[in-house]
Design a protein around this motif. Structure first.
Motif, short mmCIF file in Angstrom:
data_model
loop_
_atom_site.label_atom_id
_atom_site.label_comp_id
_atom_site.label_asym_id
_atom_site.label_seq_id
_atom_site.Cartn_x
_atom_site.Cartn_y
_atom_site.Cartn_z
N LEU A 20 31.41 14.16 -66.03
CA LEU A 20 30.31 14.29 -66.98
C LEU A 20 28.96 14.10 -66.29
CD1 LEU A 20 29.25 14.56 -69.90
CD2 LEU A 20 29.51 12.07 -70.09
N ILE A 21 28.84 13.01 -65.54
CA ILE A 21 27.56 12.69 -64.90
C ILE A 21 27.23 13.71 -63.80
CG2 ILE A 21 26.33 10.98 -63.51
CD1 ILE A 21 27.95 8.83 -65.11
N ALA A 22 28.24 14.07 -63.00
CA ALA A 22 28.01 15.08 -61.95
C ALA A 22 27.61 16.40 -62.58
CB ALA A 22 29.26 15.25 -61.11
N GLY A 23 28.23 16.73 -63.72
CA GLY A 23 27.90 17.99 -64.40
C GLY A 23 26.46 18.05 -64.83
N LEU A 78 21.41 21.96 -71.32
CA LEU A 78 21.96 22.42 -70.04
C LEU A 78 23.14 23.36 -70.23
CD1 LEU A 78 21.87 19.02 -68.12
CD2 LEU A 78 20.32 20.96 -67.80
N ALA A 79 23.85 23.24 -71.36
CA ALA A 79 25.01 24.09 -71.63
C ALA A 79 24.70 25.19 -72.63
CB ALA A 79 26.16 23.23 -72.15
N SER A 80 23.41 25.42 -72.88
CA SER A 80 23.04 26.46 -73.85
C SER A 80 23.08 27.84 -73.21
CB SER A 80 21.62 26.19 -74.39
OG SER A 80 20.67 26.28 -73.35
N TYR A 81 23.20 28.85 -74.05
CA TYR A 81 23.20 30.23 -73.56
C TYR A 81 21.94 30.50 -72.75
CZ TYR A 81 27.12 31.45 -76.61
OH TYR A 81 28.34 31.53 -77.22
N GLY A 82 22.11 31.09 -71.58
CA GLY A 82 20.96 31.46 -70.76
C GLY A 82 20.48 30.39 -69.82
N ALA A 83 21.00 29.16 -69.94
CA ALA A 83 20.57 28.10 -69.03
C ALA A 83 21.13 28.35 -67.64
CB ALA A 83 21.06 26.74 -69.55
N ALA A 84 20.37 27.99 -66.62
CA ALA A 84 20.80 28.21 -65.24
C ALA A 84 22.07 27.44 -64.91
CB ALA A 84 19.67 27.82 -64.28
N TRP A 108 27.27 27.35 -66.78
CA TRP A 108 28.68 27.27 -66.40
C TRP A 108 29.05 25.91 -65.84
CZ3 TRP A 108 31.81 30.31 -68.64
CH2 TRP A 108 31.42 31.60 -69.01
N VAL A 109 28.12 25.29 -65.14
CA VAL A 109 28.40 23.96 -64.58
C VAL A 109 28.59 22.94 -65.70
CG1 VAL A 109 27.45 22.06 -63.20
CG2 VAL A 109 27.17 24.42 -62.43
N MET A 110 27.66 22.92 -66.65
CA MET A 110 27.74 21.93 -67.74
C MET A 110 28.90 22.25 -68.67
SD MET A 110 26.07 19.16 -68.39
CE MET A 110 27.54 18.27 -68.93
#
Length: 199
Positions: free
Chosen positions: A19-22, A44-50, A53-55
Motif C-alpha cells: 500500500l505505502i510503496a504504491g 492516484l488511482a483515478s482514470y488518466g492519472a500517471a 496502474w501502479v496504485m
C-alpha cells in the motif's frame, strides 16, 4: 487455540508495504501537481492519472493480502475473519470502480465506505471475549484499534469538508488498517511459539 500458519505473516506483512510503496511510486509518477497532504489516494488511482496502474495494482494486491490473511487467521473469531475478508474484497472492488479524473463517484465512494466499515469492525469481531487469547485478539487492544480507525475516519471527513489535510488523514487511517492484521498475526504466532516451548 487453533494455530495460525506462518505464511499469514507474509500476507499480512506485505499489505502495508504494498500500500505505502504504491502511493509513493504513484505520487512520484504524478509529479509536483499531486499534493499528498490535501489529495487522497483515490486521485492516484483515478482514470488518466500517471500512476493509475501502479496504485490500482497496489490496491488489488492489498485486497488479496487481506483475503489470504483472513483465510489463515484461524485463531480469530469467524465473524472477524469474514469482516477482514470483506475489507479485502472491497479493496479489490475499489479497483473496479476508480474515481473519475474530476468530481465524485457514488460507486467508488460506496465501495470505499463499505471497505472502511469492514476494516474498522474486524478487530472487535475477531476478538476472543471468553478466555485467554493472543494479545492482538484480546478485547482491549481490539477495541482500541477500532476506536483509532473510527477517530481517524472522523478526522478524514472533517478534512475533506474543510478541504484541508485529507491526504494525511486518509494515509493515517489506511496505515492503521493495513498494519493491524500484521500485529494480530504476529501476536498469534508468538503465543503459539510460547505454548510450544512451554510443553
Amino acid at each position: 487455540m487453533r494455530s495460525v500458519p506462518r505464511w499469514a505473516l507474509l500476507s499480512s506483512g506485505c499489505a502495508p508495504v504494498l500500500l505505502i510503496a504504491g502511493w509513493i511510486v504513484a505520487a512520484l509518477l504524478e509529479g509536483p501537481a499531486y499534493d499528498p497532504v490535501t489529495q487522497t489516494i483515490s486521485v492516484l488511482a483515478s482514470y488518466g492519472a500517471a500512476g493509475f496502474w501502479v496504485m490500482t495494482a497496489a490496491l488489488f494486491a492489498l485486497g488479496v493480502c487481506h483475503l489470504l490473511t483472513a483465510w489463515g487467521l484461524r485463531a480469530a473469531a469467524p465473524a472477524g475473519r469474514v469482516a477482514l475478508g470483506g475489507g479485502g474484497a472491497a479493496a479489490i472492488a475499489v479497483t473496479l470502480f476508480p474515481a473519475p479524473s474530476s468530481g465524485g463517484s457514488l460507486s467508488h465512494g460506496a465501495v470505499a465506505v463499505v471497505g472502511f466499515v469492514f476494516m474498522a469492525v474486524w478487530p472487535v469481531l475477531a476478538a476472543d471475549w471468553d478466555g485467554a487469547a493472543p494479545w492482538g485478539l484480546r478485547p482491549a487492544p481490539a477495541l482500541a484499534a477500532t476506536a483509532v480507525m473510527v477517530v481517524g475516519a472522523g478526522w478524514f471527513l472533517v478534512e475533506i469538508h474543510r478541504q484541508g489535510a485529507a491526504g494525511v488523514a486518509e494515509r493515517l487511517v489506511t496505515c492503521v488498517q493495513s498494519l493491524w492484521p500484521l500485529l494480530v498475526v504476529t501476536s498469534c504466532l508468538r503465543s503459539s511459539d510460547e505454548e510450544g516451548s512451554a510443553t
